[in-house]
Write a protein that holds these residues in place. Structure first.
Motif, short mmCIF file in Angstrom:
data_model
loop_
_atom_site.label_atom_id
_atom_site.label_comp_id
_atom_site.label_asym_id
_atom_site.label_seq_id
_atom_site.Cartn_x
_atom_site.Cartn_y
_atom_site.Cartn_z
N GLU A 164 0.82 -1.21 0.00
CA GLU A 164 0.00 0.00 0.00
C GLU A 164 0.86 1.26 0.00
OE1 GLU A 164 -2.92 2.69 -0.20
OE2 GLU A 164 -3.06 0.52 -0.59
N ARG A 167 2.15 1.63 -3.52
CA ARG A 167 1.06 2.05 -4.41
C ARG A 167 0.77 3.54 -4.24
NH1 ARG A 167 -2.84 -1.20 -2.51
NH2 ARG A 167 -2.27 -2.90 -3.93
N GLN A 168 0.70 3.98 -3.00
CA GLN A 168 0.42 5.39 -2.72
C GLN A 168 1.56 6.27 -3.24
OE1 GLN A 168 -2.41 6.70 -1.34
NE2 GLN A 168 -1.53 8.71 -1.83
N SER A 169 2.78 5.81 -3.10
CA SER A 169 3.95 6.59 -3.55
C SER A 169 3.90 6.83 -5.05
CB SER A 169 5.24 5.86 -3.18
OG SER A 169 5.36 5.71 -1.78
N PHE A 170 3.57 5.81 -5.82
CA PHE A 170 3.49 5.98 -7.26
C PHE A 170 2.36 6.93 -7.64
CE2 PHE A 170 5.66 1.69 -7.36
CZ PHE A 170 6.85 2.19 -7.88
N GLN A 171 1.28 6.92 -6.87
CA GLN A 171 0.19 7.86 -7.13
C GLN A 171 0.60 9.29 -6.84
OE1 GLN A 171 -3.02 6.30 -4.75
NE2 GLN A 171 -3.45 4.61 -6.16
N GLU A 172 1.65 9.47 -6.04
CA GLU A 172 2.14 10.80 -5.70
C GLU A 172 3.28 11.25 -6.62
OE1 GLU A 172 3.15 10.20 -1.64
OE2 GLU A 172 1.05 9.97 -1.04
N GLU A 205 3.02 -3.63 -8.56
CA GLU A 205 2.59 -2.24 -8.39
C GLU A 205 3.46 -1.24 -9.14
OE1 GLU A 205 -0.17 -1.63 -6.83
OE2 GLU A 205 -0.42 -3.71 -6.21
N SER A 425 6.26 7.74 -14.10
CA SER A 425 5.30 7.71 -13.01
C SER A 425 3.88 7.83 -13.54
CB SER A 425 5.60 8.85 -12.03
OG SER A 425 5.52 10.09 -12.69
N ILE A 426 2.91 7.59 -12.67
CA ILE A 426 1.51 7.65 -13.08
C ILE A 426 0.85 8.94 -12.62
CG2 ILE A 426 1.26 5.15 -13.11
CD1 ILE A 426 -0.04 5.28 -10.40
N ALA A 427 1.63 9.83 -12.01
CA ALA A 427 1.10 11.12 -11.55
C ALA A 427 2.24 12.11 -11.47
CB ALA A 427 0.43 10.96 -10.18
N ARG A 433 2.80 14.38 1.36
CA ARG A 433 1.72 13.41 1.43
C ARG A 433 0.70 13.94 2.40
NH1 ARG A 433 0.58 7.80 3.39
NH2 ARG A 433 -1.44 7.53 2.42
#
Length: 497
Positions: A164, A167-172, A205, A425-427, A433
Protein backbone atom coordinates in the motif's frame (compact mmCIF):
# COMPACT_ATOMS: atom_id res chain seq x y z
CA UNK A 1 14.69 31.42 4.12
CA UNK A 2 12.63 30.03 1.28
CA UNK A 3 8.97 29.77 2.18
CA UNK A 4 7.06 26.82 0.81
CA UNK A 5 3.28 26.78 0.26
CA UNK A 6 1.33 25.62 3.34
CA UNK A 7 -0.64 22.40 3.13
CA UNK A 8 -4.32 22.83 2.44
CA UNK A 9 -6.17 23.00 5.72
CA UNK A 10 -3.05 23.98 7.69
CA UNK A 11 -4.15 25.41 10.99
CA UNK A 12 -3.50 29.06 11.76
CA UNK A 13 -1.88 29.86 8.38
CA UNK A 14 1.34 28.11 9.41
CA UNK A 15 4.07 27.74 6.82
CA UNK A 16 6.94 25.32 6.44
CA UNK A 17 10.22 26.92 5.41
CA UNK A 18 13.65 25.84 4.28
CA UNK A 19 16.28 26.95 6.80
CA UNK A 20 19.84 27.59 5.72
CA UNK A 21 21.06 29.13 8.98
CA UNK A 22 20.35 26.88 11.99
CA UNK A 23 21.27 29.73 14.34
CA UNK A 24 17.83 31.20 13.55
CA UNK A 25 16.07 28.20 15.08
CA UNK A 26 14.88 27.95 18.68
CA UNK A 27 15.10 24.17 18.89
CA UNK A 28 17.36 21.66 17.16
CA UNK A 29 16.29 18.07 16.45
CA UNK A 30 19.48 16.03 16.10
CA UNK A 31 19.43 12.55 14.56
CA UNK A 32 22.28 10.11 15.23
CA UNK A 33 24.05 6.99 14.00
CA UNK A 34 25.98 4.62 16.24
CA UNK A 35 27.80 2.56 13.59
CA UNK A 36 31.14 4.36 13.93
CA UNK A 37 32.92 6.52 16.48
CA UNK A 38 33.23 9.55 14.14
CA UNK A 39 29.46 9.59 13.59
CA UNK A 40 28.81 9.67 17.33
CA UNK A 41 31.54 12.31 17.81
CA UNK A 42 29.79 14.54 15.26
CA UNK A 43 26.49 14.01 17.07
CA UNK A 44 28.05 14.93 20.43
CA UNK A 45 29.67 18.04 18.94
CA UNK A 46 26.34 19.13 17.42
CA UNK A 47 24.69 18.90 20.83
CA UNK A 48 27.47 20.97 22.36
CA UNK A 49 27.17 23.55 19.58
CA UNK A 50 23.42 23.85 20.11
CA UNK A 51 23.80 24.25 23.87
CA UNK A 52 26.48 26.90 23.44
CA UNK A 53 23.96 28.86 21.36
CA UNK A 54 21.27 28.42 24.04
CA UNK A 55 19.12 26.24 21.77
CA UNK A 56 16.66 23.69 23.08
CA UNK A 57 17.63 20.19 21.91
CA UNK A 58 15.75 17.00 21.05
CA UNK A 59 17.86 13.95 20.14
CA UNK A 60 16.89 10.89 18.15
CA UNK A 61 18.32 7.82 16.46
CA UNK A 62 20.45 4.91 17.59
CA UNK A 63 22.84 6.66 20.00
CA UNK A 64 20.26 7.79 22.59
CA UNK A 65 18.25 4.61 22.10
CA UNK A 66 21.28 2.46 22.95
CA UNK A 67 22.81 4.77 25.59
CA UNK A 68 20.08 7.00 27.07
CA UNK A 69 22.01 7.46 30.32
CA UNK A 70 25.26 8.65 28.77
CA UNK A 71 26.48 11.87 30.39
CA UNK A 72 26.16 14.25 27.44
CA UNK A 73 22.46 13.35 27.00
CA UNK A 74 21.44 14.27 30.55
CA UNK A 75 18.35 16.45 30.62
CA UNK A 76 17.69 16.19 26.87
CA UNK A 77 14.44 14.98 25.33
CA UNK A 78 14.75 11.73 23.37
CA UNK A 79 12.74 10.25 20.51
CA UNK A 80 13.31 6.48 20.40
CA UNK A 81 13.83 4.66 17.12
CA UNK A 82 10.30 3.24 17.26
CA UNK A 83 8.66 6.46 18.48
CA UNK A 84 9.49 8.79 15.61
CA UNK A 85 5.81 9.37 14.85
CA UNK A 86 5.61 11.25 18.19
CA UNK A 87 8.18 13.87 17.23
CA UNK A 88 5.62 16.70 17.38
CA UNK A 89 4.66 15.78 20.93
CA UNK A 90 8.28 15.70 22.05
CA UNK A 91 9.14 18.98 20.32
CA UNK A 92 6.15 20.72 21.92
CA UNK A 93 7.18 19.56 25.39
CA UNK A 94 10.84 20.46 24.83
CA UNK A 95 9.88 23.98 23.76
CA UNK A 96 8.00 24.31 27.06
CA UNK A 97 11.19 23.35 28.90
CA UNK A 98 10.14 19.79 29.75
CA UNK A 99 12.35 16.72 29.27
CA UNK A 100 10.55 13.84 27.53
CA UNK A 101 12.05 10.43 26.79
CA UNK A 102 10.12 7.99 24.59
CA UNK A 103 12.18 4.81 24.26
CA UNK A 104 9.55 2.08 24.29
CA UNK A 105 8.90 -0.58 21.65
CA UNK A 106 5.72 -0.68 19.59
CA UNK A 107 3.88 -3.96 20.01
CA UNK A 108 0.67 -5.58 18.86
CA UNK A 109 -0.57 -8.50 20.92
CA UNK A 110 2.91 -8.96 22.34
CA UNK A 111 4.58 -9.01 18.92
CA UNK A 112 7.15 -6.29 18.25
CA UNK A 113 6.19 -4.10 15.32
CA UNK A 114 8.45 -2.68 12.63
CA UNK A 115 8.02 0.87 13.86
CA UNK A 116 5.93 3.93 13.03
CA UNK A 117 3.01 3.52 10.62
CA UNK A 118 3.98 3.65 6.96
CA UNK A 119 0.88 5.62 5.92
CA UNK A 120 1.82 8.79 7.78
CA UNK A 121 2.11 12.02 5.76
CA UNK A 122 5.59 12.94 4.61
CA UNK A 123 7.72 15.35 2.64
CA UNK A 124 10.35 13.69 0.49
CA UNK A 125 13.77 15.25 0.07
CA UNK A 126 13.57 14.08 -3.53
CA UNK A 127 9.92 13.95 -4.69
CA UNK A 128 10.86 11.31 -7.28
CA UNK A 129 12.27 8.76 -4.80
CA UNK A 130 10.40 6.93 -2.05
CA UNK A 131 12.45 5.21 0.67
CA UNK A 132 10.60 2.40 2.45
CA UNK A 133 11.94 0.62 5.52
CA UNK A 134 10.65 -2.96 5.26
CA UNK A 135 11.89 -4.13 8.67
CA UNK A 136 13.93 -2.98 11.64
CA UNK A 137 16.42 -4.85 13.78
CA UNK A 138 18.15 -8.04 12.69
CA UNK A 139 18.73 -11.69 13.55
CA UNK A 140 22.50 -11.47 13.97
CA UNK A 141 24.69 -10.66 16.96
CA UNK A 142 27.84 -9.33 15.27
CA UNK A 143 30.52 -8.69 17.86
CA UNK A 144 31.40 -5.23 16.49
CA UNK A 145 27.87 -3.88 16.03
CA UNK A 146 26.36 -1.24 18.29
CA UNK A 147 23.24 -0.79 16.16
CA UNK A 148 21.78 -4.03 17.49
CA UNK A 149 21.71 -2.46 20.97
CA UNK A 150 19.38 0.23 19.64
CA UNK A 151 17.36 -1.59 16.99
CA UNK A 152 16.95 -4.97 18.67
CA UNK A 153 15.70 -8.16 17.02
CA UNK A 154 13.98 -8.41 13.67
CA UNK A 155 10.56 -6.79 13.32
CA UNK A 156 8.98 -6.73 9.85
CA UNK A 157 6.17 -4.67 8.39
CA UNK A 158 3.37 -6.68 6.79
CA UNK A 159 3.33 -7.20 3.04
CA UNK A 160 -0.02 -5.40 2.85
CA UNK A 161 1.39 -2.27 4.55
CA UNK A 162 4.41 -2.19 2.26
CA UNK A 163 2.44 -2.76 -0.94
CA UNK A 164 0.00 0.00 0.00
CA UNK A 165 2.88 2.37 0.78
CA UNK A 166 4.41 1.67 -2.64
CA UNK A 167 1.06 2.05 -4.41
CA UNK A 168 0.42 5.39 -2.72
CA UNK A 169 3.95 6.59 -3.55
CA UNK A 170 3.49 5.98 -7.26
CA UNK A 171 0.19 7.86 -7.13
CA UNK A 172 2.14 10.80 -5.70
CA UNK A 173 4.52 10.93 -8.67
CA UNK A 174 7.40 8.80 -7.38
CA UNK A 175 9.29 6.94 -10.11
CA UNK A 176 11.85 5.07 -7.98
CA UNK A 177 11.50 3.11 -4.74
CA UNK A 178 14.35 2.08 -2.44
CA UNK A 179 13.77 -0.74 0.03
CA UNK A 180 15.92 -0.36 3.14
CA UNK A 181 16.58 -2.03 6.47
CA UNK A 182 19.45 -3.34 8.54
CA UNK A 183 19.07 -6.61 6.61
CA UNK A 184 16.50 -6.87 3.83
CA UNK A 185 17.31 -10.56 3.32
CA UNK A 186 15.91 -11.42 6.75
CA UNK A 187 12.58 -9.77 5.95
CA UNK A 188 9.49 -11.69 7.04
CA UNK A 189 11.12 -14.42 9.11
CA UNK A 190 9.31 -13.09 12.17
CA UNK A 191 5.88 -12.98 10.48
CA UNK A 192 5.91 -16.16 8.41
CA UNK A 193 6.89 -14.82 5.01
CA UNK A 194 10.07 -13.93 3.09
CA UNK A 195 11.71 -11.33 0.85
CA UNK A 196 10.91 -12.88 -2.56
CA UNK A 197 7.21 -13.06 -1.67
CA UNK A 198 7.25 -9.36 -0.80
CA UNK A 199 9.19 -8.43 -3.94
CA UNK A 200 6.85 -10.24 -6.32
CA UNK A 201 3.91 -8.41 -4.74
CA UNK A 202 5.71 -5.06 -5.08
CA UNK A 203 6.66 -5.69 -8.70
CA UNK A 204 2.95 -5.87 -9.52
CA UNK A 205 2.59 -2.24 -8.39
CA UNK A 206 5.53 -0.75 -10.31
CA UNK A 207 4.33 1.21 -13.36
CA UNK A 208 6.22 0.85 -16.63
CA UNK A 209 9.35 3.00 -16.61
CA UNK A 210 9.60 3.17 -12.81
CA UNK A 211 12.20 1.17 -10.89
CA UNK A 212 12.71 -0.67 -7.60
CA UNK A 213 16.07 -0.85 -5.81
CA UNK A 214 16.88 -3.39 -3.11
CA UNK A 215 18.86 -2.50 -0.01
CA UNK A 216 21.52 -4.35 1.93
CA UNK A 217 21.25 -8.07 2.64
CA UNK A 218 23.64 -10.28 4.61
CA UNK A 219 24.77 -13.54 2.95
CA UNK A 220 23.10 -16.06 5.30
CA UNK A 221 19.54 -14.94 4.61
CA UNK A 222 19.77 -14.63 0.85
CA UNK A 223 21.38 -18.02 0.19
CA UNK A 224 18.13 -19.96 0.31
CA UNK A 225 16.42 -17.51 -2.06
CA UNK A 226 19.06 -17.25 -4.81
CA UNK A 227 16.91 -18.71 -7.59
CA UNK A 228 14.01 -16.36 -6.90
CA UNK A 229 16.29 -13.38 -6.29
CA UNK A 230 17.92 -13.90 -9.69
CA UNK A 231 14.51 -13.89 -11.38
CA UNK A 232 13.54 -10.71 -9.53
CA UNK A 233 16.79 -8.90 -10.32
CA UNK A 234 16.26 -9.76 -13.99
CA UNK A 235 12.83 -8.11 -13.96
CA UNK A 236 12.84 -5.01 -16.20
CA UNK A 237 11.46 -2.81 -13.40
CA UNK A 238 13.97 -3.93 -10.75
CA UNK A 239 17.56 -2.70 -10.70
CA UNK A 240 20.10 -5.49 -11.19
CA UNK A 241 21.89 -4.38 -8.04
CA UNK A 242 22.50 -5.97 -4.65
CA UNK A 243 24.52 -4.81 -1.67
CA UNK A 244 25.96 -7.85 0.14
CA UNK A 245 28.48 -6.89 2.86
CA UNK A 246 31.22 -9.51 3.29
CA UNK A 247 33.36 -7.53 5.86
CA UNK A 248 36.30 -9.94 5.54
CA UNK A 249 37.44 -12.80 3.29
CA UNK A 250 39.00 -14.67 6.21
CA UNK A 251 36.88 -17.39 7.80
CA UNK A 252 38.79 -16.90 11.04
CA UNK A 253 37.88 -13.21 11.17
CA UNK A 254 34.29 -13.91 10.15
CA UNK A 255 34.01 -16.36 13.02
CA UNK A 256 35.31 -13.77 15.49
CA UNK A 257 32.81 -11.30 14.07
CA UNK A 258 30.00 -13.89 14.48
CA UNK A 259 28.84 -13.22 10.95
CA UNK A 260 27.24 -16.68 10.61
CA UNK A 261 28.64 -17.46 7.16
CA UNK A 262 31.96 -18.43 5.61
CA UNK A 263 33.65 -16.87 2.61
CA UNK A 264 32.49 -19.71 0.36
CA UNK A 265 28.88 -18.74 1.17
CA UNK A 266 29.55 -15.20 0.01
CA UNK A 267 31.26 -16.42 -3.16
CA UNK A 268 28.32 -18.70 -3.88
CA UNK A 269 25.96 -15.71 -3.74
CA UNK A 270 28.15 -13.57 -6.00
CA UNK A 271 28.97 -16.32 -8.50
CA UNK A 272 25.35 -17.42 -8.81
CA UNK A 273 24.02 -13.91 -9.37
CA UNK A 274 26.76 -13.04 -11.84
CA UNK A 275 25.86 -16.13 -13.85
CA UNK A 276 22.08 -15.77 -13.70
CA UNK A 277 21.89 -11.94 -13.85
CA UNK A 278 24.46 -10.91 -16.49
CA UNK A 279 25.84 -7.46 -15.71
CA UNK A 280 24.57 -7.44 -12.11
CA UNK A 281 26.20 -4.92 -9.79
CA UNK A 282 27.35 -6.40 -6.48
CA UNK A 283 28.36 -3.86 -3.85
CA UNK A 284 30.08 -4.95 -0.65
CA UNK A 285 31.62 -3.70 2.60
CA UNK A 286 35.03 -4.47 4.10
CA UNK A 287 36.39 -3.83 7.60
CA UNK A 288 40.14 -3.34 7.91
CA UNK A 289 41.91 -4.18 11.15
CA UNK A 290 39.28 -6.15 13.03
CA UNK A 291 40.73 -7.47 16.32
CA UNK A 292 42.91 -10.49 15.67
CA UNK A 293 43.15 -9.92 11.91
CA UNK A 294 46.56 -11.17 10.80
CA UNK A 295 48.44 -10.12 7.68
CA UNK A 296 47.42 -13.43 6.15
CA UNK A 297 43.76 -12.73 6.93
CA UNK A 298 44.03 -9.31 5.33
CA UNK A 299 45.66 -10.69 2.19
CA UNK A 300 42.70 -13.04 1.75
CA UNK A 301 40.51 -9.95 1.61
CA UNK A 302 42.86 -8.31 -0.89
CA UNK A 303 42.62 -11.40 -3.12
CA UNK A 304 38.81 -11.29 -2.94
CA UNK A 305 38.79 -7.72 -4.26
CA UNK A 306 41.23 -8.69 -7.03
CA UNK A 307 38.97 -11.61 -7.95
CA UNK A 308 35.68 -9.74 -8.21
CA UNK A 309 36.80 -6.13 -8.83
CA UNK A 310 33.71 -4.81 -7.07
CA UNK A 311 32.44 -1.64 -8.80
CA UNK A 312 31.05 -0.34 -5.50
CA UNK A 313 33.15 -0.98 -2.39
CA UNK A 314 32.78 0.51 1.10
CA UNK A 315 36.08 0.27 2.97
CA UNK A 316 35.94 0.90 6.70
CA UNK A 317 38.71 1.09 9.25
CA UNK A 318 37.66 -0.81 12.36
CA UNK A 319 36.46 1.32 15.28
CA UNK A 320 35.80 -0.44 18.61
CA UNK A 321 32.35 0.58 19.82
CA UNK A 322 31.92 0.75 23.60
CA UNK A 323 29.86 -2.08 25.03
CA UNK A 324 30.46 -4.48 22.16
CA UNK A 325 32.40 -7.77 22.51
CA UNK A 326 34.89 -6.64 19.85
CA UNK A 327 35.88 -3.65 21.97
CA UNK A 328 37.20 -6.07 24.60
CA UNK A 329 39.30 -8.06 22.14
CA UNK A 330 42.99 -7.46 21.52
CA UNK A 331 43.15 -4.58 19.06
CA UNK A 332 45.18 -4.31 15.87
CA UNK A 333 47.58 -1.32 16.15
CA UNK A 334 46.16 1.89 14.67
CA UNK A 335 49.00 2.30 12.18
CA UNK A 336 48.36 -1.21 10.84
CA UNK A 337 44.65 -0.50 10.40
CA UNK A 338 45.44 2.70 8.54
CA UNK A 339 47.95 0.96 6.28
CA UNK A 340 45.53 -1.84 5.41
CA UNK A 341 42.74 0.64 4.72
CA UNK A 342 45.09 2.59 2.43
CA UNK A 343 46.22 -0.56 0.60
CA UNK A 344 42.65 -1.66 -0.09
CA UNK A 345 41.67 1.84 -1.22
CA UNK A 346 44.59 1.94 -3.64
CA UNK A 347 43.60 -1.45 -5.02
CA UNK A 348 40.01 -0.31 -5.47
CA UNK A 349 41.12 2.78 -7.39
CA UNK A 350 43.48 0.78 -9.61
CA UNK A 351 40.74 -0.50 -11.89
CA UNK A 352 37.88 1.06 -13.86
CA UNK A 353 34.79 -1.14 -13.77
CA UNK A 354 32.79 0.65 -16.47
CA UNK A 355 35.21 1.10 -19.39
CA UNK A 356 33.67 -1.78 -21.33
CA UNK A 357 30.31 0.03 -21.49
CA UNK A 358 31.53 2.91 -23.65
CA UNK A 359 29.69 2.71 -26.96
CA UNK A 360 26.64 0.95 -25.50
CA UNK A 361 23.08 2.23 -25.85
CA UNK A 362 21.23 2.14 -22.53
CA UNK A 363 17.91 3.13 -20.98
CA UNK A 364 18.35 5.25 -17.86
CA UNK A 365 15.98 6.74 -15.26
CA UNK A 366 16.71 10.39 -14.43
CA UNK A 367 16.05 11.31 -10.79
CA UNK A 368 18.62 13.76 -9.42
CA UNK A 369 21.02 16.63 -10.01
CA UNK A 370 24.79 16.27 -9.68
CA UNK A 371 26.77 17.96 -6.91
CA UNK A 372 28.26 20.48 -9.31
CA UNK A 373 24.86 21.22 -10.89
CA UNK A 374 26.32 20.47 -14.34
CA UNK A 375 24.39 17.25 -15.05
CA UNK A 376 21.29 15.33 -14.24
CA UNK A 377 22.01 11.99 -12.57
CA UNK A 378 20.36 8.87 -13.88
CA UNK A 379 20.86 5.15 -13.36
CA UNK A 380 20.86 2.30 -15.83
CA UNK A 381 19.42 -1.18 -15.31
CA UNK A 382 22.38 -2.15 -13.09
CA UNK A 383 22.15 1.00 -10.97
CA UNK A 384 25.32 2.48 -12.41
CA UNK A 385 25.38 6.26 -12.28
CA UNK A 386 24.96 7.85 -15.71
CA UNK A 387 25.38 11.62 -16.10
CA UNK A 388 23.17 13.22 -18.75
CA UNK A 389 22.57 16.81 -19.95
CA UNK A 390 20.40 19.01 -17.72
CA UNK A 391 17.23 19.28 -19.76
CA UNK A 392 14.04 19.93 -17.83
CA UNK A 393 12.10 17.41 -19.91
CA UNK A 394 14.38 14.58 -18.68
CA UNK A 395 13.67 14.86 -14.93
CA UNK A 396 11.69 11.88 -13.69
CA UNK A 397 11.78 10.26 -17.14
CA UNK A 398 13.24 7.11 -18.65
CA UNK A 399 15.45 8.12 -21.59
CA UNK A 400 17.72 6.34 -24.06
CA UNK A 401 21.39 7.35 -24.19
CA UNK A 402 24.62 6.41 -25.91
CA UNK A 403 27.48 5.96 -23.44
CA UNK A 404 30.50 8.01 -24.55
CA UNK A 405 32.67 8.25 -21.41
CA UNK A 406 33.41 6.16 -18.33
CA UNK A 407 34.93 7.25 -15.02
CA UNK A 408 35.64 5.38 -11.81
CA UNK A 409 32.20 6.06 -10.34
CA UNK A 410 30.12 7.15 -13.32
CA UNK A 411 29.25 6.92 -16.98
CA UNK A 412 28.28 9.78 -19.28
CA UNK A 413 25.43 9.41 -21.74
CA UNK A 414 24.37 11.36 -24.82
CA UNK A 415 20.59 11.33 -25.42
CA UNK A 416 19.55 9.48 -28.57
CA UNK A 417 18.13 12.11 -30.90
CA UNK A 418 15.07 10.26 -32.19
CA UNK A 419 14.19 8.78 -28.78
CA UNK A 420 11.45 10.42 -26.72
CA UNK A 421 11.58 10.57 -22.87
CA UNK A 422 9.17 8.12 -21.28
CA UNK A 423 7.17 9.28 -18.27
CA UNK A 424 7.89 6.71 -15.59
CA UNK A 425 5.30 7.71 -13.01
CA UNK A 426 1.51 7.65 -13.08
CA UNK A 427 1.10 11.12 -11.55
CA UNK A 428 2.93 14.43 -11.27
CA UNK A 429 5.44 14.51 -8.37
CA UNK A 430 4.28 16.06 -5.13
CA UNK A 431 6.51 17.18 -2.27
CA UNK A 432 4.10 16.13 0.45
CA UNK A 433 1.72 13.41 1.43
CA UNK A 434 -1.57 14.54 2.88
CA UNK A 435 -2.88 12.76 5.91
CA UNK A 436 -4.35 13.15 9.36
CA UNK A 437 -2.87 12.31 12.73
CA UNK A 438 -4.76 10.32 15.37
CA UNK A 439 -7.11 12.22 17.65
CA UNK A 440 -6.11 12.75 21.26
CA UNK A 441 -6.24 9.49 23.13
CA UNK A 442 -6.04 7.21 20.09
CA UNK A 443 -3.96 4.22 21.18
CA UNK A 444 -2.76 6.34 24.08
CA UNK A 445 -0.75 8.58 21.74
CA UNK A 446 -1.80 12.22 21.64
CA UNK A 447 -0.66 14.27 18.68
CA UNK A 448 -1.65 17.83 17.69
CA UNK A 449 -4.12 18.20 14.84
CA UNK A 450 -2.11 20.92 13.05
CA UNK A 451 -1.52 19.62 9.53
CA UNK A 452 1.50 21.89 9.36
CA UNK A 453 3.05 20.13 12.31
CA UNK A 454 2.08 16.82 10.75
CA UNK A 455 4.00 17.61 7.59
CA UNK A 456 7.00 18.67 9.64
CA UNK A 457 7.05 15.57 11.74
CA UNK A 458 6.81 13.06 8.96
CA UNK A 459 9.57 14.80 7.06
CA UNK A 460 11.64 13.95 10.11
CA UNK A 461 10.26 10.39 10.10
CA UNK A 462 11.44 9.93 6.52
CA UNK A 463 14.93 11.05 7.53
CA UNK A 464 15.03 8.70 10.51
CA UNK A 465 13.88 5.71 8.48
CA UNK A 466 17.12 6.02 6.53
CA UNK A 467 19.26 5.69 9.67
CA UNK A 468 21.64 2.78 9.42
CA UNK A 469 21.71 2.97 5.58
CA UNK A 470 22.65 6.59 5.34
CA UNK A 471 26.33 6.09 4.74
CA UNK A 472 25.55 3.44 2.13
CA UNK A 473 23.08 5.62 0.24
CA UNK A 474 25.45 8.58 0.30
CA UNK A 475 28.41 6.59 -0.96
CA UNK A 476 26.26 4.93 -3.59
CA UNK A 477 24.78 8.17 -4.89
CA UNK A 478 27.39 10.84 -5.12
CA UNK A 479 24.86 13.24 -6.54
CA UNK A 480 23.20 13.67 -3.14
CA UNK A 481 23.48 17.12 -1.67
CA UNK A 482 24.11 17.86 1.98
CA UNK A 483 21.33 17.48 4.51
CA UNK A 484 18.62 20.11 4.51
CA UNK A 485 17.15 21.78 7.56
CA UNK A 486 13.41 22.08 8.03
CA UNK A 487 11.83 24.61 10.33
CA UNK A 488 8.57 25.09 12.18
CA UNK A 489 7.42 28.68 11.80
CA UNK A 490 4.84 29.63 14.39
CA UNK A 491 6.25 31.23 17.53
CA UNK A 492 9.30 29.00 17.37
CA UNK A 493 11.44 27.47 14.66
CA UNK A 494 12.98 24.02 14.79
CA UNK A 495 16.23 23.00 13.13
CA UNK A 496 16.59 19.36 12.02
CA UNK A 497 20.02 17.89 11.41
Amino acid sequence: MQSLPPSSGAAGGLNITQLYDPTDADLWVLNSCTVKNPAEDHFRNSIKKAQEQQKKVVVAGCVPQAQPRIDYLKGLSIIGVQQIDRVVEVVDEAIKGHSVRLLGQKKDGGRRLGGARLDLPKIRKNPLIEIISINTGCLNACTYCKTKHARGDLASYSIEELVERARQSFQEGVCEIWLTSEDTGAYGRDIGTDLPTLLWRLVEEIPEGAMLRLGMTNPPYILEHLEEMAKILNHPRVYGFLHVPVQSASDSVLMDMKREYCIDDFKKVVDFLKEKVPGVTIATDLICGFPGETEGDFQETVELVKLYRFPSLFINQFYPRPGTPAAKMEQVPAYVKKQRTKELSQLFHSYNPYDHEVGERQHVLVTEESFDAQYYVSHNKFYQQVLVPMRAEFKGKMIEVDIYEAGKHFLKGRPVEDSKPFTASIAAPTSERRGVWPEAGTDGQWLPRSLFLNVFSISFVDRLLQCGQGSIEKADNRSHSGSSHLVLHRRETVHIE
